[in-house]
Design an enzyme around this catalytic site. Structure first.
Site, PDB file in Angstrom:
ATOM      1  N   CYS A   1      -8.213  -1.396   8.186  1.00  0.00           N
ATOM      2  CA  CYS A   1      -6.888  -1.473   7.819  1.00  0.00           C
ATOM      3  C   CYS A   1      -6.427   0.145   7.382  1.00  0.00           C
ATOM      4  O   CYS A   1      -5.363   0.269   7.890  1.00  0.00           O
ATOM      5  CB  CYS A   1      -6.684  -2.208   6.517  1.00  0.00           C
ATOM      6  SG  CYS A   1      -6.785  -4.086   6.990  1.00  0.00           S
TER       7      CYS A   1
ATOM      8  N   HIS B   1      -1.356  -5.296   2.122  1.00  0.00           N
ATOM      9  CA  HIS B   1      -2.556  -6.201   2.136  1.00  0.00           C
ATOM     10  C   HIS B   1      -2.314  -7.593   1.628  1.00  0.00           C
ATOM     11  O   HIS B   1      -1.529  -7.816   0.657  1.00  0.00           O
ATOM     12  CB  HIS B   1      -3.783  -5.702   1.452  1.00  0.00           C
ATOM     13  CG  HIS B   1      -4.844  -4.713   2.157  1.00  0.00           C
ATOM     14  ND1 HIS B   1      -5.062  -3.280   2.103  1.00  0.00           N
ATOM     15  CD2 HIS B   1      -5.580  -5.112   3.051  1.00  0.00           C
ATOM     16  CE1 HIS B   1      -5.889  -3.039   2.944  1.00  0.00           C
ATOM     17  NE2 HIS B   1      -6.371  -3.875   3.685  1.00  0.00           N
TER      18      HIS B   1
ATOM     19  N   GLU C   1       0.703  -1.295  -0.025  1.00  0.00           N
ATOM     20  CA  GLU C   1      -0.094   0.021   0.036  1.00  0.00           C
ATOM     21  C   GLU C   1       0.786   1.101  -0.105  1.00  0.00           C
ATOM     22  O   GLU C   1       1.725   1.295   0.660  1.00  0.00           O
ATOM     23  CB  GLU C   1      -1.061  -0.115   0.978  1.00  0.00           C
ATOM     24  CG  GLU C   1      -1.898  -1.083   1.319  1.00  0.00           C
ATOM     25  CD  GLU C   1      -2.866  -1.049   0.210  1.00  0.00           C
ATOM     26  OE1 GLU C   1      -3.186  -0.067  -0.662  1.00  0.00           O
ATOM     27  OE2 GLU C   1      -3.546  -2.306   0.200  1.00  0.00           O
TER      28      GLU C   1
HETATM   29  N1  PCA Z   1      -8.993  -6.246   6.349  1.00  0.00           N
HETATM   30  C1  PCA Z   1      -9.892  -5.151   6.706  1.00  0.00           C
HETATM   31  C2  PCA Z   1      -9.743  -5.012   8.142  1.00  0.00           C
HETATM   32  C3  PCA Z   1      -9.029  -5.875   8.851  1.00  0.00           C
HETATM   33  C4  PCA Z   1      -8.405  -6.894   7.576  1.00  0.00           C
HETATM   34  O1  PCA Z   1      -7.655  -7.825   7.740  1.00  0.00           O
HETATM   35  C5  PCA Z   1      -9.588  -3.941   5.992  1.00  0.00           C
HETATM   36  O2  PCA Z   1      -9.112  -4.192   4.636  1.00  0.00           O
HETATM   37  O3  PCA Z   1      -9.796  -2.693   6.018  1.00  0.00           O
END
Ligand code: PCA
Length: 228
Positions: free
Chosen positions: A164, A186, A101
């Site tokens: 996140c 992610h 990200e």
């Molecule tokens: N993914 C979510 C919140 C917790 C997670 O593992 C997100 O992408 O916001």
């Protein structure tokens, strides 16, 4: 004459421990099609706990998927462990590879409830904070290393606007005046989560390897030695 072995105290003085790398994952939340309470980010972070990467021990922790409380837990971890690097990770169902990200935005705008049943809509993460923060991780070096390792990966310009992104933004806000580097990655669903959904997945072992490879590349990045 035999010399006495150095005491634990003098050994500590001569070989200072390198600061740790803090790696966080998230507990399972509403988006788990397997219904088994899985979140690959937590499992991969835990698998890295105790490993040493480029001389830095990894400390892993699992954050609650709850607006506010996740950040309180993260801040306590930063205080407790004083890491020199922080990599927060989360699950992004539907993505096909490790997503590095680039940017966290100052917006909470959930479209599903967090694990406390709360749907925060159209709120800033930090009142009067800047619109966005860039990751301070060397993303190009990390991406290159992942590609060389043959692992599916990409740069991403949106960490979404759920918990996140909330944690990513709060992390970068917390580190804004600090030499500590941080960012967010992610990861895709696990195969058992994606089964029957037609969506992509990655095996836990590959995800864990990917985080390891990315961290190794970050910590080895020579251009960073002169920064901060
Ligand atoms: N993914 C979510 C919140 C917790 C997670 O593992 C997100 O992408 O916001």
């Amino acid at each position: 004459m035999l010399s006495r072995p150095p005491s634990a105290k003098s050994r500590q003085r001569t070989v200072p421990a390198a600061p740790c790398v803090l790696v966080t994952g998230f507990e399972a939340f509403g988006d788990d099609p397997s219904g088994q309470g899985l979140n690959p980010s937590a499992l991969a972070a835990q698998a890295l706990h105790g490993q040493v990467i480029a001389g830095h021990p990894v400390v892993a922790a699992v954050l609650p998927c709850v607006f506010g409380r996740s950040v309180a837990v993260l801040k306590a971890l930063l205080k407790q462990h004083q890491p020199s690097w922080v990599l927060c990770t989360g699950q992004a169902g539907g993505r096909a590879g490790i997503s590095l990200e680039r940017v966290a935005i100052n917006l909470d705008d959930a479209n599903l409830p967090d694990n406390a049943g709360c749907m925060v809509v159209n709120q800033p993460v930090v009142a009067r904070g800047p619109a966005a923060y860039f990751s301070t991780l060397p993303l190009q070096a990390m991406l290159g290393a992942l590609q060389r390792a043959g692992l599916p990966c990409e740069l991403s310009s949106s960490a979404g606007h759920f918990v996140c992104n909330h944690v990513f933004y709060a992390l970068m806000h917390q580190l804004r005046k600090s030499p500590v580097r941080g960012g967010f990655v992610h990861v895709p669903y696990l195969p058992q989560q994606a089964a029957g959904t037609g969506r992509p997945s990655m095996a836990l072992q590959e995800i864990t390897q990917g985080l390891h490879v990315a961290l190794q590349a970050a910590l080895d990045e020579p251009s960073l030695q002169t920064l901060s």
